[in-house]
Design an enzyme around this catalytic site. Structure first.
Site, PDB file in Angstrom:
ATOM      1  N   SER A 153       4.152  18.306 -13.597  1.00 45.23           N
ATOM      2  CA  SER A 153       3.281  17.626 -14.570  1.00 45.23           C
ATOM      3  C   SER A 153       3.542  18.231 -15.940  1.00 45.23           C
ATOM      4  CB  SER A 153       1.815  17.852 -14.166  1.00 45.23           C
ATOM      5  OG  SER A 153       0.965  17.478 -15.227  1.00 45.23           O
ATOM      6  N   TYR A 166      -5.250  23.367 -11.804  1.00 50.61           N
ATOM      7  CA  TYR A 166      -4.208  22.347 -11.607  1.00 50.61           C
ATOM      8  C   TYR A 166      -3.003  22.653 -12.497  1.00 50.61           C
ATOM      9  CZ  TYR A 166      -1.856  17.784 -11.805  1.00 50.61           C
ATOM     10  OH  TYR A 166      -0.913  16.763 -11.768  1.00 50.61           O
TER      11      TYR A 166
HETATM   12  P1  NDP Z   1      -2.769  10.469  -5.729  1.00 47.17           P
HETATM   13  O1  NDP Z   1      -4.077  11.142  -5.905  1.00 47.17           O
HETATM   14  O2  NDP Z   1      -2.670   8.997  -5.858  1.00 47.17           O
HETATM   15  O3  NDP Z   1      -2.140  10.892  -4.320  1.00 47.17           O
HETATM   16  C1  NDP Z   1      -2.161  12.226  -3.946  1.00 47.17           C
HETATM   17  C2  NDP Z   1      -1.563  12.391  -2.580  1.00 47.17           C
HETATM   18  O4  NDP Z   1      -1.687  13.778  -2.210  1.00 47.17           O
HETATM   19  C3  NDP Z   1      -2.296  11.584  -1.505  1.00 47.17           C
HETATM   20  O5  NDP Z   1      -1.373  11.090  -0.579  1.00 47.17           O
HETATM   21  C4  NDP Z   1      -3.198  12.624  -0.858  1.00 47.17           C
HETATM   22  O6  NDP Z   1      -3.520  12.372   0.502  1.00 47.17           O
HETATM   23  C5  NDP Z   1      -2.345  13.874  -0.947  1.00 47.17           C
HETATM   24  N1  NDP Z   1      -3.204  15.054  -0.846  1.00 47.17           N
HETATM   25  C6  NDP Z   1      -4.197  15.430  -1.682  1.00 47.17           C
HETATM   26  N2  NDP Z   1      -4.835  16.517  -1.188  1.00 47.17           N
HETATM   27  C7  NDP Z   1      -4.213  16.840  -0.024  1.00 47.17           C
HETATM   28  C8  NDP Z   1      -4.412  17.828   0.963  1.00 47.17           C
HETATM   29  N3  NDP Z   1      -5.406  18.721   0.868  1.00 47.17           N
HETATM   30  N4  NDP Z   1      -3.598  17.856   2.034  1.00 47.17           N
HETATM   31  C9  NDP Z   1      -2.601  16.955   2.171  1.00 47.17           C
HETATM   32  N5  NDP Z   1      -2.369  15.978   1.277  1.00 47.17           N
HETATM   33  C10 NDP Z   1      -3.168  15.907   0.195  1.00 47.17           C
HETATM   34  O7  NDP Z   1      -1.775  11.204  -6.778  1.00 47.17           O
HETATM   35  P2  NDP Z   1      -0.561  10.653  -7.634  1.00 47.17           P
HETATM   36  O8  NDP Z   1       0.237   9.710  -6.834  1.00 47.17           O
HETATM   37  O9  NDP Z   1      -1.056  10.281  -8.952  1.00 47.17           O
HETATM   38  O10 NDP Z   1       0.258  12.021  -7.854  1.00 47.17           O
HETATM   39  C11 NDP Z   1       1.451  12.324  -7.166  1.00 47.17           C
HETATM   40  C12 NDP Z   1       2.043  13.565  -7.798  1.00 47.17           C
HETATM   41  O11 NDP Z   1       2.376  13.303  -9.171  1.00 47.17           O
HETATM   42  C13 NDP Z   1       1.098  14.764  -7.813  1.00 47.17           C
HETATM   43  O12 NDP Z   1       1.831  15.943  -7.562  1.00 47.17           O
HETATM   44  C14 NDP Z   1       0.573  14.780  -9.241  1.00 47.17           C
HETATM   45  O13 NDP Z   1       0.186  16.077  -9.641  1.00 47.17           O
HETATM   46  C15 NDP Z   1       1.788  14.287 -10.006  1.00 47.17           C
HETATM   47  N6  NDP Z   1       1.470  13.699 -11.305  1.00 47.17           N
HETATM   48  C16 NDP Z   1       0.792  12.525 -11.381  1.00 47.17           C
HETATM   49  C17 NDP Z   1       0.526  11.963 -12.614  1.00 47.17           C
HETATM   50  C18 NDP Z   1      -0.217  10.674 -12.742  1.00 47.17           C
HETATM   51  O14 NDP Z   1      -0.486  10.247 -13.902  1.00 47.17           O
HETATM   52  N7  NDP Z   1      -0.553   9.974 -11.669  1.00 47.17           N
HETATM   53  C19 NDP Z   1       0.947  12.612 -13.870  1.00 47.17           C
HETATM   54  C20 NDP Z   1       1.649  13.851 -13.676  1.00 47.17           C
HETATM   55  C21 NDP Z   1       1.891  14.381 -12.427  1.00 47.17           C
HETATM   56  P3  NDP Z   1      -4.778  11.422   0.929  1.00 47.17           P
HETATM   57  O15 NDP Z   1      -4.585  10.146   0.158  1.00 47.17           O
HETATM   58  O16 NDP Z   1      -4.565  11.236   2.382  1.00 47.17           O
HETATM   59  O17 NDP Z   1      -5.998  12.156   0.545  1.00 47.17           O
END
Ligand code: NDP
Length: 259
Positions: A153, A166
């Site tokens: 990020s 985070y």
């Molecule tokens: P989402 O919140 O849409 O998805 C997150 C995913 O991580 C889900 O599949 C969720 O599982 C899983 N997850 C969360 N907590 C746990 C846990 N305790 N154990 C196992 N799995 C877990 O996030 P994004 O798609 O937006 O983000 C994807 C990546 O991109 C992340 O690393 C984020 O930091 C990064 N990012 C995103 C940005 C954005 O604007 N969206 C910007 C910059 C970075 P479940 O759904 O089953 O809970």
């Protein structure tokens, strides 16, 4: 956005594990990679959501996907070892590891971050990434051309007030990427990079910016040309780089030609 037309079926015979595949960008990776023929191992926290993704992927490329619910908050090292054993039983090697899952957690000034939130965020965002990488490295080494992508990020590349645990967890991911990339350079063909997707229309982004119009943001689908490119043979020379999906241009990330 970067435009890339990946060769049809170029992921055929490739096995790729994606964390956080039950939602957002990880889910979109799963569906997209399936269209190019990949064998997929999908991890997520919620079994119900993973099952929905499973159904979608099965409809695209039947018989090539497995799902594994895991909560990174609680998982211990033996769970990662079991996962690696199960991957090894089903595939000759691992060609791709997309370390995408993460939690946002409470965003406070550092002074007010509760210690339990700090620990939980580090467990989910950092420890799980380390443990899964460690468990899967022997399988990645068996691939002729493996790609390991840490999802980062912008707040992990330059500190930003109020992004608390985070932001710090994403700095750790960058450090893990750099350290591992140097270790892999002379001992393997595994290519290791980090990727910052940039603001993207997902649940996490909405949680971080509730007042923002989600339609002003790119969708996960818009990012997929970058993810596909980074898995392609064309990207073989990209290693140890902190990549930005926004304004992505491959030329920025290749090493300069040797004099
Ligand atoms: P989402 O919140 O849409 O998805 C997150 C995913 O991580 C889900 O599949 C969720 O599982 C899983 N997850 C969360 N907590 C746990 C846990 N305790 N154990 C196992 N799995 C877990 O996030 P994004 O798609 O937006 O983000 C994807 C990546 O991109 C992340 O690393 C984020 O930091 C990064 N990012 C995103 C940005 C954005 O604007 N969206 C910007 C910059 C970075 P479940 O759904 O089953 O809970």
């Amino acid at each position: 956005m970067f435009d890339y037309v990946a060769p049809a079926d170029f992921l055929e015979q490739k096995s790729i594990l994606i964390t956080g595949a039950s939602d957002g960008i990880g889910k979109c990776c799963a569906i997209t990679f399936a269209k190019y023929g990949a064998n997929l191992i999908l991890l997520g926290r919620s079994l119900e959501k993973l099952e929905q993704v499973y159904d979608e992927v099965e409809a695209i490329n039947p018989g090539r996907v497995s799902i594994q619910p895991i909560d990174f908050k609680a998982a211990q090292e033996d769970a990662y070892a079991t996962l690696a054993t199960s991957v090894a039983e089903n595939y000759d090697c691992l060609d791709g590891l997309i370390l995408n899952a993460s939690m946002l957690g409470a965003r406070n000034p550092i002074e007010f971050v509760p210690a339990d939130v700090w620990e939980e965020t580090m467990r989910v965002n950092v420890n799980s990434t380390f443990l899964l990488t460690k468990a899967m490295l022997p399988l990645l080494r068996l691939s002729r051309d493996a790609r390991l992508l840490f999802i980062s990020s912008s707040v992990g590349r330059k500190g930003r007030a109020h992004w608390g645990a985070y932001g710090v967890s994403k700095f750790a991911i960058e450090g893990l990427m750099q350290t591992l990339a140097e270790e892999m350079e002379k001992t393997s063909t595994v290519k290791v990079n980090s990727l910052n997707p940039g603001g993207t229309r997902t649940g996490m982004r909405q949680e971080a910016y509730p007042a923002e119009d989600p339609y002003s943001l790119p969708t996960p689908e818009d990012l997929m040309p970058v993810y596909l490119y980074l898995l392609s043979t064309e990207a073989q020379g990209i290693h140890g780089q902190a990549i930005d999906a926004r304004d992505f241009e491959p030329g920025k990330y290749f090493p300069p030609p040797k004099k």
